[in-house]
Design an enzyme around this catalytic site. Structure first.
Site, PDB file in Angstrom:
ATOM      1  N   SER A  64       5.510  -3.926 -16.486  1.00 22.36           N
ATOM      2  CA  SER A  64       6.910  -4.206 -16.156  1.00 22.36           C
ATOM      3  C   SER A  64       7.653  -4.819 -17.333  1.00 22.36           C
ATOM      4  O   SER A  64       7.051  -5.416 -18.234  1.00 22.36           O
ATOM      5  CB  SER A  64       6.977  -5.151 -14.955  1.00 22.36           C
ATOM      6  OG  SER A  64       6.282  -4.593 -13.864  1.00 22.36           O
TER       7      SER A  64
HETATM    8  N1  SAM Z   1       2.079  -6.234 -12.955  1.00 22.53           N
HETATM    9  C1  SAM Z   1       1.711  -5.104 -13.733  1.00 22.53           C
HETATM   10  C2  SAM Z   1       1.707  -5.381 -15.206  1.00 22.53           C
HETATM   11  O1  SAM Z   1       2.126  -6.457 -15.630  1.00 22.53           O
HETATM   12  O2  SAM Z   1       1.254  -4.499 -15.925  1.00 22.53           O
HETATM   13  C3  SAM Z   1       2.589  -3.937 -13.460  1.00 22.53           C
HETATM   14  C4  SAM Z   1       2.168  -3.225 -12.259  1.00 22.53           C
HETATM   15  S1  SAM Z   1       2.798  -1.610 -12.017  1.00 22.53           S
HETATM   16  C5  SAM Z   1       4.532  -1.784 -12.046  1.00 22.53           C
HETATM   17  C6  SAM Z   1       2.402  -1.483 -10.292  1.00 22.53           C
HETATM   18  C7  SAM Z   1       0.938  -1.368  -9.999  1.00 22.53           C
HETATM   19  O3  SAM Z   1       0.751  -1.403  -8.593  1.00 22.53           O
HETATM   20  C8  SAM Z   1       0.334  -0.058 -10.475  1.00 22.53           C
HETATM   21  O4  SAM Z   1      -0.727  -0.326 -11.338  1.00 22.53           O
HETATM   22  C9  SAM Z   1      -0.133   0.618  -9.190  1.00 22.53           C
HETATM   23  O5  SAM Z   1      -1.300   1.380  -9.339  1.00 22.53           O
HETATM   24  C10 SAM Z   1      -0.359  -0.582  -8.296  1.00 22.53           C
HETATM   25  N2  SAM Z   1      -0.370  -0.297  -6.856  1.00 22.53           N
HETATM   26  C11 SAM Z   1       0.405   0.551  -6.140  1.00 22.53           C
HETATM   27  N3  SAM Z   1       0.045   0.512  -4.837  1.00 22.53           N
HETATM   28  C12 SAM Z   1      -0.979  -0.381  -4.731  1.00 22.53           C
HETATM   29  C13 SAM Z   1      -1.778  -0.862  -3.658  1.00 22.53           C
HETATM   30  N4  SAM Z   1      -1.617  -0.458  -2.403  1.00 22.53           N
HETATM   31  N5  SAM Z   1      -2.728  -1.775  -3.938  1.00 22.53           N
HETATM   32  C14 SAM Z   1      -2.927  -2.218  -5.188  1.00 22.53           C
HETATM   33  N6  SAM Z   1      -2.213  -1.799  -6.246  1.00 22.53           N
HETATM   34  C15 SAM Z   1      -1.249  -0.909  -6.022  1.00 22.53           C
END
Ligand code: SAM
Length: 216
Positions: A64
């Site tokens: 992000s």
């Molecule tokens: N906080 C992260 C960083 O600093 O890099 C960014 C995260 S990215 C915007 C969102 C993440 O949520 C992705 O890696 C995606 O695979 C994960 N995600 C989506 N649905 C999910 C779920 N049900 N459980 C766990 N992770 C999930």
């Protein structure tokens, strides 16, 4: 790039992107000073690590925008000493920021490859207060519940009931809620078992995919 150059870019990110937009919590700013964001982005993008936008991290996911990470962290209102649950480990950068402030961080990621990569980076830096899990984070992580704070770093259609149930009374849940493309960054406080909701700003996150999120 040299360490001194990267440190300088990190300081400029704080002064130009975070402070003027209202990030004022000392513990959040201190964490941003400390965590080497360039370790969490793909090698070929190192020179863009401290820029003002999200970057791709593989598997169609993103790290992000720094300001959004700061705003979400500040919105949790952490003082230090808390047990925090993060849903969406992604690159592990937000996880590291949380681990600088809180006592224990539990983080769930649905894509195994991303979780394994994040673990390597976090272990190399030396964090000992982070526990990672691969699974559907919409169901939370009941084993360590309840949590003082919960942060969801993907966009949800609504508040997953499991997450609301695993939040301590007096705790905060920060989650983007809306469509699969745009959401409102939402802060939910649990008081006497009731949820009080406040929208902070608009945002655009990748979808939260799972049983209590979006269908795959
Ligand atoms: N906080 C992260 C960083 O600093 O890099 C960014 C995260 S990215 C915007 C969102 C993440 O949520 C992705 O890696 C995606 O695979 C994960 N995600 C989506 N649905 C999910 C779920 N049900 N459980 C766990 N992770 C999930």
């Amino acid at each position: 790039m040299e360490d001194a150059v990267l440190k300088d870019l990190r300081e400029k990110m704080i002064v130009r992107q975070l402070i003027p937009r209202g990030i004022s919590c000392k513990n959040v700013l201190d964490a941003f000073k400390k965590v080497p964001r360039h370790h969490f982005v793909p090698d070929e993008m190192q020179d863009r690590s401290y820029d003002d936008y999200p970057l791709p991290i593989g598997s169609h996911q993103t790290i992000s925008q720094p300001y959004m990470v700061a705003l979400m962290t500040q919105s949790l209102g952490l003082k230090g000493g808390e047990k925090v649950l993060e849903i969406g480990t992604g690159s592990g950068y937000q996880t590291a920021i949380l681990a600088e402030i809180a006592k224990e961080v539990y983080s769930v990621e649905r894509i195994a490859e991303l979780s394994e990569h994040a673990k390597k980076i976090l272990d190399n830096i030396g964090y000992e207060n982070i526990t990672l899990e691969v699974g559907d984070g919409t169901l939370g992580w009941p084993e360590y519940a309840p949590y003082d704070a919960i942060i969801v770093t993907a966009g949800a259609p609504g508040v997953p009931e499991s997450l609301a149930a695993q939040l301590k009374d007096g705790g905060r849940l920060v989650i983007p809620i809306g469509s699969a493309f745009t959401q409102a960054l939402t802060v939910i406080e649990k008081k006497d078992g009731q949820l009080r909701t406040e929208e902070v700003c608009g945002c655009a996150f990748v979808p939260l995919v799972g049983k209590e999120g979006w269908a795959q």
